[in-house]
Motif scaffolding. Structure first.
Motif, PDB file in Angstrom:
ATOM      1  N   LYS A  82       3.852   6.307  -5.628  1.00 19.03           N
ATOM      2  CA  LYS A  82       3.965   6.821  -6.989  1.00 19.03           C
ATOM      3  C   LYS A  82       2.770   7.630  -7.471  1.00 19.03           C
ATOM      4  CE  LYS A  82       1.229   2.985  -9.169  1.00 19.03           C
ATOM      5  NZ  LYS A  82       1.184   1.907 -10.191  1.00 19.03           N
ATOM      6  N   GLN A  83       1.672   7.911  -6.180  1.00 15.99           N
ATOM      7  CA  GLN A  83       0.797   8.993  -6.680  1.00 15.99           C
ATOM      8  C   GLN A  83       1.205  10.412  -6.621  1.00 15.99           C
ATOM      9  OE1 GLN A  83      -2.021   7.361  -7.846  1.00 15.99           O
ATOM     10  NE2 GLN A  83      -1.047   5.419  -7.219  1.00 15.99           N
TER      11      GLN A  83
ATOM     12  N   ALA B 208       4.392  -6.350  -5.742  1.00 18.94           N
ATOM     13  CA  ALA B 208       4.706  -5.841  -4.514  1.00 18.94           C
ATOM     14  C   ALA B 208       5.161  -4.503  -4.580  1.00 18.94           C
ATOM     15  CB  ALA B 208       5.971  -6.955  -4.019  1.00 18.94           C
ATOM     16  N   GLU B 209       5.833  -3.831  -5.526  1.00 22.28           N
ATOM     17  CA  GLU B 209       6.005  -2.486  -5.907  1.00 22.28           C
ATOM     18  C   GLU B 209       5.037  -1.708  -6.310  1.00 22.28           C
ATOM     19  OE1 GLU B 209       9.584  -2.803  -8.134  1.00 22.28           O
ATOM     20  OE2 GLU B 209      10.797  -3.719  -6.444  1.00 22.28           O
TER      21      GLU B 209
ATOM     22  N   TRP C 219      -5.542   2.603   7.568  1.00 25.51           N
ATOM     23  CA  TRP C 219      -4.450   3.247   6.443  1.00 25.51           C
ATOM     24  C   TRP C 219      -5.217   3.874   5.355  1.00 25.51           C
ATOM     25  CZ3 TRP C 219      -3.503   3.350   1.675  1.00 25.51           C
ATOM     26  CH2 TRP C 219      -2.195   3.483   1.255  1.00 25.51           C
ATOM     27  N   ILE C 220      -6.209   3.319   5.030  1.00 30.06           N
ATOM     28  CA  ILE C 220      -7.119   3.975   4.054  1.00 30.06           C
ATOM     29  C   ILE C 220      -7.391   5.293   4.360  1.00 30.06           C
ATOM     30  CG2 ILE C 220      -9.051   3.804   2.457  1.00 30.06           C
ATOM     31  CD1 ILE C 220      -8.581   0.652   2.584  1.00 30.06           C
ATOM     32  N   LEU C 221      -8.099   5.443   5.609  1.00 27.61           N
ATOM     33  CA  LEU C 221      -8.819   6.761   6.063  1.00 27.61           C
ATOM     34  C   LEU C 221      -7.728   7.836   6.117  1.00 27.61           C
ATOM     35  CD1 LEU C 221     -11.026   5.604   8.651  1.00 27.61           C
ATOM     36  CD2 LEU C 221     -11.672   6.400   6.502  1.00 27.61           C
TER      37      LEU C 221
ATOM     38  N   LEU D 268       0.852  -1.211  -0.049  1.00 21.96           N
ATOM     39  CA  LEU D 268       0.021  -0.002  -0.048  1.00 21.96           C
ATOM     40  C   LEU D 268       0.810   1.253  -0.011  1.00 21.96           C
ATOM     41  CD1 LEU D 268      -2.726  -1.259   2.531  1.00 21.96           C
ATOM     42  CD2 LEU D 268      -3.245  -0.399   0.203  1.00 21.96           C
ATOM     43  N   ASN D 269       1.966   1.165   0.884  1.00 21.42           N
ATOM     44  CA  ASN D 269       2.785   2.272   0.794  1.00 21.42           C
ATOM     45  C   ASN D 269       3.414   2.609  -0.402  1.00 21.42           C
ATOM     46  OD1 ASN D 269       2.325   3.183   3.496  1.00 21.42           O
ATOM     47  ND2 ASN D 269       3.885   1.836   4.136  1.00 21.42           N
TER      48      ASN D 269
END
Length: 738
Positions: free
Chosen positions: A360-361, A504-505, A619-621, A354-355
């Motif tokens: 990459k965003q 994974a990446e 994590w999402i919030l 997730l990180n």
């Protein structure tokens, strides 16, 4: 008038039809299927009629493809005639005294085949001009091709039997010209047949289609009549054996697309085999046929239980050789791979993914996309790609970058996986929005599948191939994967280990490929990442501890069977194993378990998506500005596409058996509405659901649910993307991603 009706009734052609209905209805069963299929009654929503009315060969519907189907139906007709001749000839002894008895039998037994052929030609013209958009001239050319193929097979068959007749006559000539020898051989018992014991036939169609009266055979001995028929029956069985040799030849060369027959041709030949086996067993074993069939089934079952034969399909790449290290499929094992410590470790691993996705965003709190796509064969695959292409264009080609997870079932996952591969930077596709990719994923998959089923699964000796040092048998599942790989240009031809690092990446979206364990209904979740946190519903820490796992993490459970060696095409197939069309996949556990289509439990991937979001809620919030769940369904939600119809009395009998099956997807939708409601309560306004639905623009614009689409059906799917409902959803999506 009464005499005319009596004359017609006691004619050989009419008596043969009546005998079919009276004695051997099983032979009529195949004709009923063909009639109802071409009429669009039998398995209409699965597009069975299109297989016969628009047969594809090498990707095209043309005179050559219909000629192949004509040859296949010719084989079916001749097999039906041969079997009927073997079973019926004893009722019509006068045939033994005629020249070329089999030819005369075929001519008089032609009412049913001719009725079907006339109807088929009418439907072929109608279908190709309205559904395949052919001109009248092109449709007539298709009909000409069909008739040419049919004629070739009939000529070859009759030429064979003409030769057999000549050989029989040559063999009998020395006996017939020597009264003493004839008496010694055929009149020892002086046993005669009497017409009163036979069906009444006043006339038959003879040579040059002239009306002839049957000869009185009362004075012929039983031995002579039986000898004549036995010679002809033997010739008929030899012709069946030759056809089997031909199928074996096709089976050994099936990897060549030239030998991949139109799906309808494979079905017709399959029917011919079933009919031929009936005739052969009846000829050799007569009244012992049923007992032999039961004993053969019993013997095969023993051989299977002892491990001498193994017709089961395997997961290509998975290790089946080390039986001592096979995992025990039990409650204890599932609990051991979903302990609290294991779940936490797997969640830590997923947090890294997730990180990596967030890194990459461009935004510090980006919008996350999760794509759920439903099953539905090539229809769903094509619709999914068309929707994803349009969504991609609305995001400025950022759809795959912002998509974290893709999950779902069957055809939809085929389309989603293909588009993910098209958008993979390593594949360097210049124009991913090109409509050719929709055409590629919707190309015919049934020809190779049915050809393999007939020529390999049923007839040809087992052929083997190797993946990751393991040997597997080539069957219709192998043929399906090979054809899917060809249709998608090799973009899906890799093993799970080949995309482990990329997923994974977060260089490509993560995919969860589910299938259903037929033993108990649990989900088998295939992913490159460990996902033990998906094995139990997240009700709360105290309750979860005592909750039985209702899903299995594939890579953890089969950790000693080299799970990452699994072919990605096989994982897709396991996710899309429509019952009977594709074989269930048997897995190396103790006891052995098998899996089938994900749509049986979660046709939309919603259950997996909700469970994933609940596990990573915090994590999402904290790290996203919202989650957009993009649901791509090949049907209208709520089951409103099932129009209310006036039933008949037979519904009283069939409804209890089929209603649950018909409502299976509706049951899932109602359940998903509930869990999405619970998800909304936990996430507030952070979750947005968008539903893109395949809703035909009219009742006659419905694409079939199978692995073959007509040209017009492909256009129906493109038109449905821009329906009023979907336009509204695209508008909302555009506002969310601004």
């Amino acid at each position: 008038m009464k005499k005319i009706l009596a004359s017609v009734f006691f004619s050989f052609p009419v008596q043969l039809v009546l005998l079919h209905f009276k004695k051997f209805q099983i032979l009529l069963f195949f004709w009923f299927i063909l009639f109802f299929t071409c009429a669009g009654v039998f398995m209409e929503k699965y597009g069975a009629g299109a297989l016969f009315l628009a047969p594809e060969y090498l990707g095209k519907v043309n005179a050559f493809s219909t000629a192949i189907l004509g040859m296949a139906l010719g084989i079916f007709i001749m097999s039906w005639n041969i079997t009927s001749f073997i079973l019926f000839s004893r009722y019509f002894r006068f045939l033994a005294t005629t020249s070329r008895p089999f030819l005369k039998f075929c001519v008089n037994n032609s009412i049913i085949p001719l009725s079907f052929l006339f109807y088929y030609i009418y439907r072929l013209y109608q279908f190709t001009t309205t559904r395949e958009l052919f001109s009248s001239a092109e449709s007539l050319l298709l009909i000409a091709g069909f008739l040419a193929g049919l004629t070739i097979i009939i000529i070859i068959s009759l030429a064979y039997f003409f030769g057999a007749d000549t050989a029989i006559i040559s063999r009998l000539r020395p006996v017939l010209t020597n009264p003493k020898l004839f008496k010694e051989r055929f009149q020892n018992g002086n046993s005669h047949f009497y017409e009163s014991r036979l069906l009444t036939v006043n006339w038959y169609i003879g040579s040059k289609f002239r009306i002839r009266k049957p000869r009185d055979v009362a004075h012929y001995s039983r031995e002579f009549i039986e000898f004549i028929f036995s010679r002809h029956h033997f010739s008929a069985v030899i012709s069946i054996f030759i056809a089997f040799l031909f199928l074996i030849f096709i089976g050994f060369n099936l990897d060549n697309p030239v030998f991949q027959l139109p799906a309808a041709a494979g079905i017709a030949i399959f029917f011919a085999i079933l009919i031929a086996l009936t005739g052969a067993l009846s000829y050799f074993l007569q009244s012992w046929s049923l007992l032999f069939a039961v004993l053969m089934l019993f013997g095969l079952n023993i051989l299977y239980q002892k491990g001498y034969i193994d017709p089961t399909n395997k997961a290509y790449g998975l290790n089946y050789s080390n039986k001592e290290e096979r995992p025990l499929y039990s409650s204890e094992t599932l609990n051991n791979i979903s302990t609290e410590s294991q779940i936490e470790a797997d969640k830590e691993n997923m947090l890294e993914v997730l990180n990596n996705w967030k890194a990459k965003q461009k935004s510090s709190r980006p919008v996350m996309f999760i794509i759920n796509t439903s099953g539905g064969g090539n229809r769903s695959a094509a619709f999914t790609i068309n929707v994803m292409q349009k969504l991609d264009s609305l995001t400025g080609m950022k759809l795959m970058d912002q998509t974290f997870l893709i999950t779902g079932a069957s055809g939809g996952m085929l389309g989603a996986a293909y588009y993910r591969a098209v958008r993979d930077p390593e594949n360097n596709i210049k124009d991913p929005l090109d409509k050719k990719y929709s055409d590629h994923i919707s190309q015919n998959l049934l020809n190779s599948l049915f050809s393999s089923m007939v020529a390999r699964d049923l007839v040809a000796p087992a052929q083997k191939f190797t993946v990751a040092g393991q040997e597997y048998i080539k069957d219709r599942a192998f043929a399906f994967e090979k054809k899917l790989n060809e249709n998608t240009g090799g973009l899906l031809d890799f093993q799970l280990k080949d995309i482990l690092k990329k997923e994974a990446e977060a260089k490509i979206p993560l995919m969860f490929l589910n299938s259903v364990i037929s033993r108990d209904g649990r989900n088998m979740i295939i992913s490159t990442q460990p996902v033990s946190f998906l094995m139990k519903p997240l009700y709360g820490k105290n309750l979860t501890e005592y909750t039985e796992p209702d899903a299995v993490d594939f890579t953890s459970f089969f950790d000693k069977q080299h799970p990452l060696e699994l072919k990605f095409l096989t994982a897709l197939r396991m996710n899309a194993t429509f019952p009977y069309v594709l074989p269930n996949v048997w897995l190396p556990s103790t006891p052995v378990i098998d899996v089938m289509d994900a749509g049986l439990r979660d046709n939309f991937g919603a259950e997996t998506t909700v469970r994933f979001l609940m596990n990573f809620q915090k994590w999402i919030l904290e790290n996203t500005s919202g989650v957009v769940i993009i649901q791509i369904a090949d049907r209208e939600k709520g089951g409103w596409q099932n129009k209310a119809t006036v039933g008949n009395i037979s519904d009283v009998i069939t409804k209890p058996m089929f209603q649950t099956q018909e409502n299976l997807i509706n049951f899932q939708e109602f359940h998903h509405n509930e869990i999405f409601g619970l998800l909304g309560e936990n996430f507030g306004g952070h979750i947005h659901n968008l539903n893109f639905e395949y809703i035909p623009i009219s009742e006659d614009a419905v694409a079939a649910l199978n692995f073959q689409l007509t040209r017009r059906e492909k256009q129906f799917i493109i038109d449905a993307v821009d329906s009023d409902h979907n336009k509204h959803q695209f508008k909302i999506f555009g506002e969310l991603v601004r």
